[in-house]
Design a protein around this motif. Structure first.
Motif, PDB file in Angstrom:
ATOM      1  N   ILE A 298       0.833  -1.211   0.000  1.00 50.44           N
ATOM      2  CA  ILE A 298       0.000   0.000   0.000  1.00 50.44           C
ATOM      3  C   ILE A 298       0.864   1.255   0.000  1.00 50.44           C
ATOM      4  CG2 ILE A 298      -1.628   1.366   1.366  1.00 50.44           C
ATOM      5  CD1 ILE A 298      -2.847  -1.303   2.323  1.00 50.44           C
ATOM      6  N   ARG A 299       1.861   1.282   0.865  1.00 51.23           N
ATOM      7  CA  ARG A 299       2.701   2.476   0.989  1.00 51.23           C
ATOM      8  C   ARG A 299       3.586   2.696  -0.232  1.00 51.23           C
ATOM      9  NH1 ARG A 299       3.222   5.174   5.651  1.00 51.23           N
ATOM     10  NH2 ARG A 299       5.390   5.697   5.146  1.00 51.23           N
ATOM     11  N   ALA A 300       3.903   1.626  -0.948  1.00 47.81           N
ATOM     12  CA  ALA A 300       4.723   1.748  -2.159  1.00 47.81           C
ATOM     13  C   ALA A 300       4.010   2.574  -3.225  1.00 47.81           C
ATOM     14  CB  ALA A 300       5.060   0.371  -2.710  1.00 47.81           C
ATOM     15  N   PHE A 301       2.680   2.575  -3.177  1.00 47.27           N
ATOM     16  CA  PHE A 301       1.902   3.305  -4.186  1.00 47.27           C
ATOM     17  C   PHE A 301       1.200   4.537  -3.608  1.00 47.27           C
ATOM     18  CE2 PHE A 301       2.278  -0.977  -5.882  1.00 47.27           C
ATOM     19  CZ  PHE A 301       2.685  -0.705  -7.192  1.00 47.27           C
ATOM     20  N   THR A 302       1.419   4.807  -2.326  1.00 46.95           N
ATOM     21  CA  THR A 302       0.752   5.963  -1.712  1.00 46.95           C
ATOM     22  C   THR A 302       1.747   6.856  -0.971  1.00 46.95           C
ATOM     23  OG1 THR A 302       0.188   4.591   0.218  1.00 46.95           O
ATOM     24  CG2 THR A 302      -1.482   4.811  -1.519  1.00 46.95           C
ATOM     25  N   ALA A 303       2.147   6.468   0.217  1.00 46.44           N
ATOM     26  CA  ALA A 303       2.950   7.334   1.081  1.00 46.44           C
ATOM     27  C   ALA A 303       4.303   7.690   0.476  1.00 46.44           C
ATOM     28  CB  ALA A 303       3.147   6.667   2.445  1.00 46.44           C
ATOM     29  N   VAL A 304       4.979   6.702  -0.097  1.00 52.73           N
ATOM     30  CA  VAL A 304       6.311   6.983  -0.653  1.00 52.73           C
ATOM     31  C   VAL A 304       6.239   7.927  -1.855  1.00 52.73           C
ATOM     32  CG1 VAL A 304       8.407   5.992  -1.642  1.00 52.73           C
ATOM     33  CG2 VAL A 304       7.259   4.835   0.266  1.00 52.73           C
ATOM     34  N   PRO A 305       5.370   7.659  -2.848  1.00 54.21           N
ATOM     35  CA  PRO A 305       5.222   8.646  -3.937  1.00 54.21           C
ATOM     36  C   PRO A 305       4.741  10.003  -3.440  1.00 54.21           C
ATOM     37  CG  PRO A 305       4.247   6.550  -4.561  1.00 54.21           C
ATOM     38  CD  PRO A 305       4.587   6.450  -3.103  1.00 54.21           C
ATOM     39  N   ALA A 306       3.917  10.010  -2.383  1.00 53.54           N
ATOM     40  CA  ALA A 306       3.457  11.286  -1.832  1.00 53.54           C
ATOM     41  C   ALA A 306       4.635  12.097  -1.318  1.00 53.54           C
ATOM     42  CB  ALA A 306       2.446  11.046  -0.716  1.00 53.54           C
ATOM     43  N   HIS A 307       5.527  11.469  -0.564  1.00 54.36           N
ATOM     44  CA  HIS A 307       6.713  12.169  -0.078  1.00 54.36           C
ATOM     45  C   HIS A 307       7.550  12.686  -1.245  1.00 54.36           C
ATOM     46  CE1 HIS A 307       6.759  11.954   4.279  1.00 54.36           C
ATOM     47  NE2 HIS A 307       6.352  10.693   4.231  1.00 54.36           N
ATOM     48  N   ALA A 308       7.616  11.930  -2.314  1.00 61.45           N
ATOM     49  CA  ALA A 308       8.371  12.370  -3.491  1.00 61.45           C
ATOM     50  C   ALA A 308       7.750  13.618  -4.094  1.00 61.45           C
ATOM     51  CB  ALA A 308       8.434  11.251  -4.526  1.00 61.45           C
ATOM     52  N   THR A 309       6.424  13.646  -4.216  1.00 62.27           N
ATOM     53  CA  THR A 309       5.772  14.821  -4.795  1.00 62.27           C
ATOM     54  C   THR A 309       5.962  16.046  -3.903  1.00 62.27           C
ATOM     55  OG1 THR A 309       3.585  14.382  -3.796  1.00 62.27           O
ATOM     56  CG2 THR A 309       4.032  13.399  -5.945  1.00 62.27           C
ATOM     57  N   PHE A 310       5.908  15.857  -2.589  1.00 64.68           N
ATOM     58  CA  PHE A 310       6.153  16.979  -1.685  1.00 64.68           C
ATOM     59  C   PHE A 310       7.567  17.525  -1.910  1.00 64.68           C
ATOM     60  CE2 PHE A 310       3.507  14.250   1.455  1.00 64.68           C
ATOM     61  CZ  PHE A 310       2.356  14.509   0.729  1.00 64.68           C
ATOM     62  N   GLY A 311       8.520  16.612  -2.088  1.00 64.57           N
ATOM     63  CA  GLY A 311       9.899  17.018  -2.315  1.00 64.57           C
ATOM     64  C   GLY A 311      10.084  17.731  -3.644  1.00 64.57           C
ATOM     65  N   ILE A 312       9.442  17.228  -4.687  1.00 59.07           N
ATOM     66  CA  ILE A 312       9.561  17.852  -6.006  1.00 59.07           C
ATOM     67  C   ILE A 312       8.973  19.257  -5.988  1.00 59.07           C
ATOM     68  CG2 ILE A 312       8.782  17.740  -8.415  1.00 59.07           C
ATOM     69  CD1 ILE A 312       8.877  14.644  -8.090  1.00 59.07           C
ATOM     70  N   ILE A 313       7.803  19.396  -5.381  1.00 60.58           N
ATOM     71  CA  ILE A 313       7.155  20.708  -5.314  1.00 60.58           C
ATOM     72  C   ILE A 313       8.009  21.690  -4.517  1.00 60.58           C
ATOM     73  CG2 ILE A 313       5.163  21.938  -4.372  1.00 60.58           C
ATOM     74  CD1 ILE A 313       3.509  19.390  -5.115  1.00 60.58           C
ATOM     75  N   MET A 314       8.523  21.244  -3.382  1.00 62.92           N
ATOM     76  CA  MET A 314       9.411  22.098  -2.599  1.00 62.92           C
ATOM     77  C   MET A 314      10.661  22.449  -3.401  1.00 62.92           C
ATOM     78  SD  MET A 314      11.431  21.311   0.979  1.00 62.92           S
ATOM     79  CE  MET A 314       9.956  21.109   1.986  1.00 62.92           C
ATOM     80  N   GLY A 315      11.254  21.435  -4.015  1.00 61.74           N
ATOM     81  CA  GLY A 315      12.490  21.628  -4.752  1.00 61.74           C
ATOM     82  C   GLY A 315      12.336  22.506  -5.975  1.00 61.74           C
TER      83      GLY A 315
END
Length: 226
Positions: A135-152
């Motif tokens: 579940i987290r492989a397709f939700t929480a982990v990609p979510a953290h990536a999107t937060f990082g990309i937007i911040m970056g």
């Protein structure tokens, strides 16, 4: 051991994806590794300290209060976790000479975010098992990536702008906004059907992340020379 591999696999898949999207001038691997390690250790420590501070100053006790869950999502979890990543990007990565084009903001912010996500995911997966890992492989982990990309995205622009302070804070703000929205819909799952909001938030974050990556690719100062 298999659970451990399942916990870190999505993290490194995302890292490789972002790394190879850096088409024109890749970052030194030792800086990327250190950013990852800072995210996996220092960000977690900062987050833990801030969480404990919030527990004292702003104790939240009603799990079925929409207002309390809003505060928890945006101000406790979103603000705390994204701030712990932000200060590493701001005071470590952004100061480096090798941070020399806007895409580097995305690259380093994702490394810090994936370091954080790796530690978090290992803890959840080792406790929750294979179902949680999937579940987290397709939700929480990609979510953290999107937060990082937007911040970056914003922090990459910030280094080469006269409005560095405002753009850096914009990166932090939008990371908190998307993180808070994602968690808020999950936290109020006692409202029937509301959980779909988390997936809509994640989808929107992915769409904006792809645009952010493309924008910084196209505006790379190294593009002409390649």
């Amino acid at each position: 051991m298999n659970l451990f591999l399942m916990a870190i696999a999505p993290v490194f898949i995302i890292i490789l994806y972002i790394y190879f999207k850096d088409k024109y001038e890749k970052e030194p691997k030792h800086l990327l590794l250190f950013s990852f390690l800072l995210g996996s250790v220092v960000s977690i420590i900062i987050t833990t300290i801030l969480y404990r501070g919030f527990d004292v100053v702003l104790p939240l006790q009603n799990d079925r209060s929409i207002l309390e869950q809003f505060i928890k999502a945006f101000f406790v979890v979103g603000l705390t976790e994204e701030f712990s990543k932000y200060i590493i990007v701001r005071y470590y990565a952004q100061t480096k000479v090798d941070f020399n084009e806007p895409y580097d903001g995305i690259m380093y912010a994702v490394m810090v975010s994936m370091g954080f996500a790796a530690t978090e995911n290992i803890m959840y997966v080792l406790q929750g098992g294979y179902t949680i890992a999937l579940i987290r492989a397709f939700t929480a982990v990609p979510a953290h990536a999107t937060f990082g990309i937007i911040m970056g995205y914003f922090m990459g622009k910030a280094k080469f702008s006269n409005n560095r302070f405002k753009l850096n804070l914009a990166g932090l703000f939008f990371a908190i906004l998307f993180h808070g929205a994602y968690d808020f819909f999950l936290f109020i799952n006692f409202v029937p059907g509301i959980g779909i909001g988390a997936f809509i938030s994640l989808f929107l974050g992915i769409v904006l992340s792809r645009k952010a990556i493309k924008t910084h690719q196209e505006n790379s100062k190294f593009k002409v020379s390649k």
